[in-house]
Each structure stands twice: as structure tokens, then as C-alpha cells.
Design an enzyme around this catalytic site. Structure first.
Site, mmCIF file in Angstrom:
data_model
loop_
_atom_site.group_PDB
_atom_site.id
_atom_site.type_symbol
_atom_site.label_atom_id
_atom_site.label_comp_id
_atom_site.label_asym_id
_atom_site.label_seq_id
_atom_site.Cartn_x
_atom_site.Cartn_y
_atom_site.Cartn_z
ATOM 1 N N TYR A 112 0.846 -1.188 0.000
ATOM 2 C CA TYR A 112 0.000 0.000 0.000
ATOM 3 C C TYR A 112 0.882 1.237 0.000
ATOM 4 O O TYR A 112 1.527 1.556 0.997
ATOM 5 C CB TYR A 112 -0.888 -0.033 1.245
ATOM 6 C CG TYR A 112 -2.075 0.907 1.231
ATOM 7 C CD1 TYR A 112 -2.379 1.713 0.134
ATOM 8 C CD2 TYR A 112 -2.923 0.976 2.333
ATOM 9 C CE1 TYR A 112 -3.464 2.554 0.125
ATOM 10 C CE2 TYR A 112 -4.030 1.814 2.343
ATOM 11 C CZ TYR A 112 -4.298 2.608 1.245
ATOM 12 O OH TYR A 112 -5.393 3.437 1.252
ATOM 13 N N LYS A 143 -1.242 -1.052 -4.340
ATOM 14 C CA LYS A 143 -2.415 -0.229 -4.065
ATOM 15 C C LYS A 143 -1.969 1.211 -3.883
ATOM 16 O O LYS A 143 -1.088 1.497 -3.076
ATOM 17 C CB LYS A 143 -3.143 -0.726 -2.816
ATOM 18 C CG LYS A 143 -4.412 0.063 -2.519
ATOM 19 C CD LYS A 143 -5.134 -0.459 -1.288
ATOM 20 C CE LYS A 143 -6.398 0.360 -1.048
ATOM 21 N NZ LYS A 143 -7.097 -0.046 0.188
#
EC number: 4.2.1.41
Length: 321
Positions: free
Chosen positions: A159, A185
Site C-alpha cells: 500500500y 495499491k
């Protein structure tokens, strides 16, 4: 299984216990992703009964995967034992229905401990969240992510958010060194960075949109080659979230425009009143629709009564879910 127009992968429709990280990558390459809230009682303790009911309610709507104990699930507030309880219950409740990924983060050894616990409990992968607080060089970030990836055998989605800002060179190194690094992400919104990583690594990774209230960015990110995103709104407006996803997928601009104007922009006006409301407003919404998740934990605070009434009116205007 009900899927409300979302095309689920073959792996997701069969026994998820047999899913390897390549299967998981394929599953995450299409559809809508959900990050369930974590249920607490009035004293702020984990409440497993309503959490299990929540997952049972959400699973049939057709999300490609559920990310438990993530940002919306208040990972940052969970003790290690609570984390284990949350992940264990999610795996047991959703076995054979939908893949489960767990949040993991913090300093390297802490992140490794969470990742290994999620793997032990039968999760299918992790979302590796930022390491928190200390700044780090690209070399340091690469070493951190590599250490976590190599500590487990299942899939890892990194992320990019906050102080974890990996660039294209770093992602290329990690992709070469870590076969089980399957996804990226984006929670930053740097279009130049997103394009450079997407063009450099191509199909080596699956790419997920992860900006807060991702629906506002769904169409432009689809144009960048990132059609998959996580929906916090799915927690309390699952039908609307799926309808919006399908409209973006099918280039139905009339529907996306209507939902942005009628729901998402007024929703953002409430969410943006205070820092941390991105989670608080989701918990408030869940309570309004009859799936009470309890209060948020400090340092977050709950919406006030007036804000809850504004949100309730907005939800009711969208009709039954």
C-alpha cells in the site's frame, strides 16, 4: 452466489482454501474490493457476534475479496490478540465464499509478525500498510517490503500511502526479488508515479485504487489501467457501491454522474468535516442501515448527532440496499 453484475474469478467461486498467490492476483484483477469495519461493543471491545453477521451479510453481494483488519477496520487500534481474533473469525466465516486478506503494518518485525499470523490463520494474503512515523529512503523501503514478503508464502499487496512512497525503480526491484508480491495499491494520487509504475511493471502486478472514497477517482484511474478499487461505502450501501462499479466498468457516465452528484459529493461534505472521519462515517452508516458496528476507537471520534442525521437522509434517499 449472488454477484450483482460483478464477474468473479473462477478461483473466488471455488474453495478458497486451495488458492495460491497467483490465483489471488487473478482474483484481485477485476471487481470491487471491500474493507469491512471491525465491530466493537459500547466499551470498545471486539464484538465477534456482529462481526461474523456483518461478513455474512456482505459476502454475497459480490466483492472480489474482503480486506479485514485494514484501515477501515481500524488495524491501527487492534492489539495482537484482537488482530488474531478478527482474522480467524473472518477466515472461518467466509471460507469457500470469498478470499480474505488481512492488514499488516508497522515496523518490519511487527509487520512480519502480523503477516505470519494472518498466514497461520488461513488468510489468503495481506495488504502491507505503511511502517508509520519514521521517514525512510527508497533502499530502506525496499528492504522493509522484501523482508515481509520473504517471511510468508502467500500473496502480498503493498500500500503506497503516507510515508511509504515507493517509486518505479523500487517496485521493479521488489517485483524481481519477491514472487509473492502480487499487487500495488495507490493511496497517494500521484498520477505521474502511478503511470510510471503501471507502464514499467505491466501485468507483473495487479493495481488497486486506494484513495479515500475511491469512487471519485474510479473513472480516471480506469483510464490509467487501474480498474479495480476498494469501496468503503460498500460497508453500508453495498448495492449502490456495486451499481457504481458496474457503471464505471461499462462507461455509463449518466449513472456515475448521477450517483456522484446525489450521493458521493454530499457524502464527502460530511466526511471532510474532521480528520479521521473517513472511518467514522462508515461506522455511522453501518449503524443507520441496521448493522451497528459500535464506536470508533480513539484517536478517532464518532460523528455527532447532526452529522448522523445528515448522513441518514442521504442514505434513505438512495432507496433499499
Amino acid at each position: 452466489m449472488r454477484n450483482n453484475g460483478v464477474q468473479l474469478s473462477t478461483a473466488a467461486l471455488h474453495n478458497t482454501e486451495t488458492m495460491n498467490y497467483q490465483d489471488l492476483k487473478q482474483t484481485l484483477s477485476s471487481g470491487l474490493l471491500s474493507f469491512p469495519i471491525t465491530d466493537f461493543d459500547a466499551q470498545g471491545n471486539f464484538r465477534p457476534s456482529t462481526y461474523a453477521s456483518r461478513l455474512e451479510w456482505l459476502a454475497p453481494y459480490g466483492a472480489s475479496a474482503l480486506f479485514v483488519a485494514g484501515g477501515t477496520g481500524e488495524f491501527f487500534s487492534l492489539t495482537p490478540s484482537e488482530y488474531s481474533d478478527v482474522v480467524r473469525l473472518a477466515v472461518e466465516t467466509c471460507r469457500g465464499k470469498v478470499p480474505i486478506l488481512a492488514g499488516a503494518g508497522g515496523p518490519t518485525r511487527t509487520a512480519i509478525a502480523f503477516a505470519q499470523e494472518a498466514e497461520r490463520l488461513g488468510a489468503h494474503g495481506i495488504l502491507l500498510m505503511p511502517h508509520y512515523l519514521t521517514e525512510a529512503s527508497q533502499d530502506g523501503l525496499v528492504a522493509h517490503v522484501e523482508a515481509v514478503c520473504k517471511s510468508v508464502k502467500f500473496g502480498v499487496v503493498v500500500y503506497n500511502r503516507g510515508i511509504c512512497r515507493l517509486n518505479a525503480d523500487s517496485m521493479e526491484l521488489l517485483a524481481a526479488r519477491c514472487p509473492n508480491l502480487i499487487g500495488f495499491k495507490d493511496g497517494i494520487g500521484d498520477i505521474e508515479l502511478m503511470v510510471s509504475i503501471r507502464r514499467r511493471l505491466g501485468d507483473r502486478l495487479t493495481y488497486l485504487g486506494g484513495l479515500p472514497t475511491a469512487e471519485l477517482f474510479a473513472a480516471p484511474y480506469k483510464a490509467l489501467g487501474v480498474p479495480v478499487y476498494s469501496s468503503a461505502v460498500f460497508n453500508f450501501m453495498p448495492k449502490l457501491a456495486i451499481d457504481f462499479y458496474n457503471a464505471v466498468k461499462n462507461d455509463d457516465h449518466a449513472t456515475t454522474g448521477r450517483l456522484i452528484d446525489d450521493f458521493f459529493l454530499p457524502y464527502l461534505a460530511i466526511r471532510n468535516k474532521k480528520a479521521g472521519y473517513a472511518v467514522s462515517i462508515v461506522k455511522a452508516g453501518a449503524t443507520i442501515v441496521g448493522h451497528d458496528g459500535g464506536p470508533v476507537r480513539t484517536p478517532l471520534i464518532d460523528l455527532n448527532a447532526e452529522e448522523c442525521e445528515q448522513l441518514k437522509a442521504l442514505i434513505l434517499a438512495q432507496g433499499p440496499q
